[in-house]
Scaffold this active site. Structure first.
Site, PDB file in Angstrom:
ATOM      1  N   THR A 260      78.176 -22.984  -2.189  1.00 35.03           N
ATOM      2  CA  THR A 260      78.793 -21.690  -2.486  1.00 35.03           C
ATOM      3  C   THR A 260      80.146 -21.679  -1.798  1.00 35.03           C
ATOM      4  O   THR A 260      80.238 -21.596  -0.577  1.00 35.03           O
ATOM      5  CB  THR A 260      77.915 -20.525  -1.996  1.00 35.03           C
ATOM      6  OG1 THR A 260      76.684 -20.525  -2.726  1.00 35.03           O
ATOM      7  CG2 THR A 260      78.620 -19.188  -2.218  1.00 35.03           C
TER       8      THR A 260
ATOM      9  N   LYS B  97      78.613 -16.621  -8.936  1.00 37.15           N
ATOM     10  CA  LYS B  97      77.857 -16.506  -7.683  1.00 37.15           C
ATOM     11  C   LYS B  97      78.391 -15.351  -6.842  1.00 37.15           C
ATOM     12  O   LYS B  97      77.624 -14.658  -6.157  1.00 37.15           O
ATOM     13  CB  LYS B  97      77.948 -17.819  -6.896  1.00 37.15           C
ATOM     14  CG  LYS B  97      77.201 -17.802  -5.557  1.00 37.15           C
ATOM     15  CD  LYS B  97      75.701 -17.585  -5.725  1.00 37.15           C
ATOM     16  CE  LYS B  97      74.979 -17.499  -4.371  1.00 37.15           C
ATOM     17  NZ  LYS B  97      74.870 -18.795  -3.697  1.00 37.15           N
TER      18      LYS B  97
ATOM     19  N   LYS C 289      79.834 -15.217   5.144  1.00 37.68           N
ATOM     20  CA  LYS C 289      80.739 -16.219   4.577  1.00 37.68           C
ATOM     21  C   LYS C 289      80.934 -15.972   3.096  1.00 37.68           C
ATOM     22  O   LYS C 289      82.069 -15.987   2.584  1.00 37.68           O
ATOM     23  CB  LYS C 289      80.168 -17.617   4.826  1.00 37.68           C
ATOM     24  CG  LYS C 289      81.049 -18.775   4.352  1.00 37.68           C
ATOM     25  CD  LYS C 289      80.704 -19.276   2.950  1.00 37.68           C
ATOM     26  CE  LYS C 289      79.367 -19.963   2.897  1.00 37.68           C
ATOM     27  NZ  LYS C 289      79.107 -20.564   1.555  1.00 37.68           N
TER      28      LYS C 289
END
Length: 286
Positions: free
Chosen positions: A97, A172, A240
């Site tokens: 990711t 995502k 993050k």
């Protein structure tokens, strides 16, 4: 059977690489900590390589699942990086990711070297990886995706091409934006039920049959009620991811007030020692 390299054997990559080996592929692994690679070989067989470049030589596919943009650059670029070893015609599949920016950068670099690139972040967490039930959202060229999809199927329940390079990462981001709001709402609902003197489990049993139902409700309410947060996706990693979302929103002009607020709430959780708690720990600040 394909010849595969898998770079990164964390809580996600370890079982994902294992599914590829069990599916009959010839798998070479690389991990920054060699002891983890040795543990993987003991569990699944296969072999390891000392650098991403060595792991990637003569492979049909190279998969990566590392922590962030910097980690991804470390395993792909430079003299010992995977891109220096991948043969023309191969496909690099990145399950990290990361940002859409680095996905586009690596896609351009891959094309200049004659091999394909697919950004393919996943959703489903550690349990999804272990059970081979991940959702994979991909960006890249259709021909490269067509080559990679049957291999990805070893650990995916769903895999879809969302658009050109970067589209997987952008999808995502949408996933993480939605999760942030859902977990906060579930936290508030459960805490409200407790404060009102209701049985929170009984409340969930009722409302989960209606419009309030969600994956987070079905899979996290029991541990949230019990105040156990050692299952699932860590707060550090969620922050993050939300930082990537907020950075992208600044570029595309999208407004993310709830995601920005929940990101601050996760910062509070970190400051209270909950960096490795799972994302449902939002309830503790209430």
């Amino acid at each position: 059977m394909s010849k595969i390299a898998f770079l990164g054997l964390g809580v996600m990559g370890f079982p994902m690489a294992g599914h590829l080996k069990r599916a009959g592929h010839d798998v070479v692994v690389y991990n920054r900590t060699p002891a983890t690679a040795a543990k993987w070989i003991a569990a699944y067989g296969g072999s390891s390589a000392p650098t991403p470049r060595e792991a990637s030589k003569a492979r049909d596919f190279v998969f990566a699942c590392v922590g962030n943009d910097d980690d991804l650059r470390a395993v792909t670029l430079g003299e010992s990086g995977a891109f220096a070893g991948i043969a023309a015609g191969a496909v690099f599949v990145d399950h990290t990711t990361a940002s859409a920016t680095i996905a586009r950068e690596l896609d351009r670099d891959a094309k200049s070297r004659g091999f394909g690139f697919i950004d393919a972040p996943v959703s489903g967490g550690q349990a999804g990886a272990e059970n081979g039930q991940l959702t994979v959202m991909c960006g890249g060229d259709r021909d490269d995706f067509a080559k990679a999809e049957p291999v990805i199927a070893a650990y995916a329940r769903s895999c879809r091409l969302m658009g050109p390079a970067g589209a997987g990462q952008l999808t995502k981001m949408v996933n993480q934006i939605c999760i942030a709001g859902l977990v906060q709402a579930l936290s508030e609902g459960l805490r409200f039920a407790e404060a009102a003197g209701l049985d929170p489990q009984a409340v969930i049993d009722v409302i989960s049959k209606g419009a309030a139902q969600s994956w987070q409700m079905d899979n996290r309410h029991k541990t949230m009620i019990a105040r156990k947060f050692d299952f699932g996706f860590a707060v550090d990693w969620m922050r993050k991811d939300l930082a990537i979302c907020l950075d992208e929103a600044r570029r595309n002009g999208a407004s993310l007030p709830v995601a920005a607020l929940v990101d601050q709430f996760y910062g509070e959780i970190q400051s209270r020692g909950g960096r490795r708690w799972d994302t449902s720990s939002l309830i503790t600040r209430l």
